[in-house]
Design a protein around this motif. Sequence first.
Motif, PDB file in Angstrom:
ATOM      1  N   LEU A 194       0.922  -1.406   0.019  1.00 42.92           N
ATOM      2  CA  LEU A 194      -0.031  -0.064  -0.183  1.00 42.92           C
ATOM      3  C   LEU A 194       0.897   1.301  -0.204  1.00 42.92           C
ATOM      4  O   LEU A 194       0.303   2.392  -0.429  1.00 42.92           O
ATOM      5  CB  LEU A 194      -0.754  -0.125   1.107  1.00 42.92           C
ATOM      6  N   ASP A 195       2.157   1.086   0.600  1.00 46.27           N
ATOM      7  CA  ASP A 195       3.053   2.332   0.625  1.00 46.27           C
ATOM      8  C   ASP A 195       3.937   2.360  -0.653  1.00 46.27           C
ATOM      9  O   ASP A 195       4.472   3.488  -1.171  1.00 46.27           O
ATOM     10  CB  ASP A 195       4.007   2.234   1.692  1.00 46.27           C
ATOM     11  N   VAL A 196       4.074   1.278  -1.512  1.00 48.58           N
ATOM     12  CA  VAL A 196       4.691   1.258  -2.707  1.00 48.58           C
ATOM     13  C   VAL A 196       4.111   1.783  -4.028  1.00 48.58           C
ATOM     14  O   VAL A 196       4.625   2.543  -4.861  1.00 48.58           O
ATOM     15  CB  VAL A 196       5.290  -0.285  -2.697  1.00 48.58           C
ATOM     16  N   PHE A 197       2.824   1.430  -3.975  1.00 55.06           N
ATOM     17  CA  PHE A 197       1.912   1.867  -5.370  1.00 55.06           C
ATOM     18  C   PHE A 197       1.072   2.752  -4.933  1.00 55.06           C
ATOM     19  O   PHE A 197       0.403   2.841  -4.062  1.00 55.06           O
ATOM     20  CB  PHE A 197       1.219   0.441  -5.876  1.00 55.06           C
ATOM     21  N   PRO A 198       0.815   3.363  -6.230  1.00 56.64           N
ATOM     22  CA  PRO A 198      -0.510   4.491  -6.174  1.00 56.64           C
ATOM     23  C   PRO A 198      -1.760   3.794  -5.859  1.00 56.64           C
ATOM     24  O   PRO A 198      -1.999   2.650  -6.256  1.00 56.64           O
ATOM     25  CB  PRO A 198      -0.659   5.374  -7.414  1.00 56.64           C
ATOM     26  N   SER A 199      -2.679   4.557  -5.050  1.00 56.32           N
ATOM     27  CA  SER A 199      -4.098   4.068  -4.797  1.00 56.32           C
ATOM     28  C   SER A 199      -4.981   4.978  -5.715  1.00 56.32           C
ATOM     29  O   SER A 199      -4.707   6.324  -5.472  1.00 56.32           O
ATOM     30  CB  SER A 199      -4.366   4.032  -3.307  1.00 56.32           C
ATOM     31  N   LYS A 232      -6.824   3.125   5.865  1.00 50.05           N
ATOM     32  CA  LYS A 232      -7.960   3.977   5.555  1.00 50.05           C
ATOM     33  C   LYS A 232      -7.407   4.648   4.437  1.00 50.05           C
ATOM     34  O   LYS A 232      -6.320   5.703   4.613  1.00 50.05           O
ATOM     35  CB  LYS A 232      -8.771   4.618   6.519  1.00 50.05           C
ATOM     36  N   PHE A 233      -8.119   4.835   3.095  1.00 55.30           N
ATOM     37  CA  PHE A 233      -7.444   5.680   2.063  1.00 55.30           C
ATOM     38  C   PHE A 233      -8.634   6.449   1.363  1.00 55.30           C
ATOM     39  O   PHE A 233     -10.027   5.845   1.695  1.00 55.30           O
ATOM     40  CB  PHE A 233      -7.100   4.754   0.895  1.00 55.30           C
ATOM     41  N   ALA A 234      -8.506   7.604   1.132  1.00 57.22           N
ATOM     42  CA  ALA A 234      -9.560   8.603   0.771  1.00 57.22           C
ATOM     43  C   ALA A 234      -8.943   9.761  -0.151  1.00 57.22           C
ATOM     44  O   ALA A 234      -7.694  10.252  -0.068  1.00 57.22           O
ATOM     45  CB  ALA A 234     -10.438   9.293   1.754  1.00 57.22           C
ATOM     46  N   ASN A 235      -9.784  10.669  -0.667  1.00 58.34           N
ATOM     47  CA  ASN A 235      -9.258  11.856  -1.071  1.00 58.34           C
ATOM     48  C   ASN A 235      -9.983  13.109  -0.285  1.00 58.34           C
ATOM     49  O   ASN A 235     -11.262  13.296  -1.004  1.00 58.34           O
ATOM     50  CB  ASN A 235      -9.295  11.967  -2.742  1.00 58.34           C
ATOM     51  N   PRO A 236      -9.707  13.755   0.631  1.00 59.60           N
ATOM     52  CA  PRO A 236     -10.356  14.460   1.311  1.00 59.60           C
ATOM     53  C   PRO A 236     -10.969  15.728   0.589  1.00 59.60           C
ATOM     54  O   PRO A 236     -11.857  16.534   0.932  1.00 59.60           O
ATOM     55  CB  PRO A 236      -9.739  14.988   2.434  1.00 59.60           C
ATOM     56  N   ASN A 237     -10.119  16.057  -0.549  1.00 56.99           N
ATOM     57  CA  ASN A 237     -10.179  17.203  -1.345  1.00 56.99           C
ATOM     58  C   ASN A 237     -11.801  17.183  -2.099  1.00 56.99           C
ATOM     59  O   ASN A 237     -12.302  18.097  -2.295  1.00 56.99           O
ATOM     60  CB  ASN A 237      -9.262  17.447  -2.490  1.00 56.99           C
ATOM     61  N   VAL A 238     -12.272  15.925  -2.152  1.00 57.26           N
ATOM     62  CA  VAL A 238     -13.670  15.954  -2.688  1.00 57.26           C
ATOM     63  C   VAL A 238     -14.917  15.875  -2.045  1.00 57.26           C
ATOM     64  O   VAL A 238     -16.052  15.994  -2.568  1.00 57.26           O
ATOM     65  CB  VAL A 238     -13.558  14.669  -3.815  1.00 57.26           C
ATOM     66  N   GLU A 239     -14.789  15.792  -0.796  1.00 56.91           N
ATOM     67  CA  GLU A 239     -15.769  15.577   0.367  1.00 56.91           C
ATOM     68  C   GLU A 239     -16.532  16.753   0.233  1.00 56.91           C
ATOM     69  O   GLU A 239     -15.965  18.134   0.180  1.00 56.91           O
ATOM     70  CB  GLU A 239     -15.217  15.672   1.632  1.00 56.91           C
ATOM     71  N   GLY A 240     -17.662  16.887   0.187  1.00 58.05           N
ATOM     72  CA  GLY A 240     -18.549  17.975   0.064  1.00 58.05           C
ATOM     73  C   GLY A 240     -18.854  18.572  -1.325  1.00 58.05           C
ATOM     74  O   GLY A 240     -19.953  18.493  -1.908  1.00 58.05           O
ATOM     75  N   LYS A 285      -5.154   8.818  -0.750  1.00 57.39           N
ATOM     76  CA  LYS A 285      -4.038   8.857   0.191  1.00 57.39           C
ATOM     77  C   LYS A 285      -4.436   8.213   1.544  1.00 57.39           C
ATOM     78  O   LYS A 285      -5.790   8.198   1.812  1.00 57.39           O
ATOM     79  CB  LYS A 285      -3.561  10.347   0.395  1.00 57.39           C
ATOM     80  N   ASP A 286      -3.495   7.619   2.110  1.00 56.72           N
ATOM     81  CA  ASP A 286      -3.416   7.224   3.405  1.00 56.72           C
ATOM     82  C   ASP A 286      -4.287   8.351   4.429  1.00 56.72           C
ATOM     83  O   ASP A 286      -3.572   9.296   4.819  1.00 56.72           O
ATOM     84  CB  ASP A 286      -2.429   6.643   3.860  1.00 56.72           C
ATOM     85  N   VAL A 287      -5.122   8.249   4.934  1.00 53.79           N
ATOM     86  CA  VAL A 287      -5.895   9.368   5.976  1.00 53.79           C
ATOM     87  C   VAL A 287      -5.999   8.668   7.261  1.00 53.79           C
ATOM     88  O   VAL A 287      -6.743   9.038   8.131  1.00 53.79           O
ATOM     89  CB  VAL A 287      -7.399   9.751   5.419  1.00 53.79           C
TER      90      VAL A 287
END
Length: 138
Positions: free
Chosen positions: A76-81, A109-117, A133-135
């Motif tokens: 999970l740390d080596v490849f993009p999610s 846990k992984f997410a993209n907080p920039n899209v929230e909302g 990204k790892d959140v």
Amino acid sequence: MTWIDSIEVAAKTGSEDEAVTVDRLFLGMAGREFRMDEQHVFGNNDTAHVVFGPTGNTDSAKWNDPRRPRLAMTDLDVFPSYVRLEGDDGWLVESFVVTVESRFGERRKFANPNVEGEGLWLDELSGKYLYLKDVKGE
């Protein structure tokens, strides 16, 4: 080495007109892609729960199991999610959260907080990938 046992996705579709998608969606984690297939409805203002692993709930669960081939938690740390849309329909993603669990209960846990909302359209005009990204601390 700690192996990935299951991957769980909670994907929320926005509520704008035509936010629904019938396109194919793929999840990239730990160096491979997983198909989030037809069994799930990505409808207006709905949250789809997709599971890969021993309790997989996709039509193609047999071919989308993170235990075959085995994937390490360290991958999970080596490849993009990411989540990737394939097709021309488009999809308004409002939230996309992935929980990865090992056989021994370790969770990431992984997410993209920039899209929230606000949400983000994945389509021909705005791009078809949303990177995660790892959140852990957010």
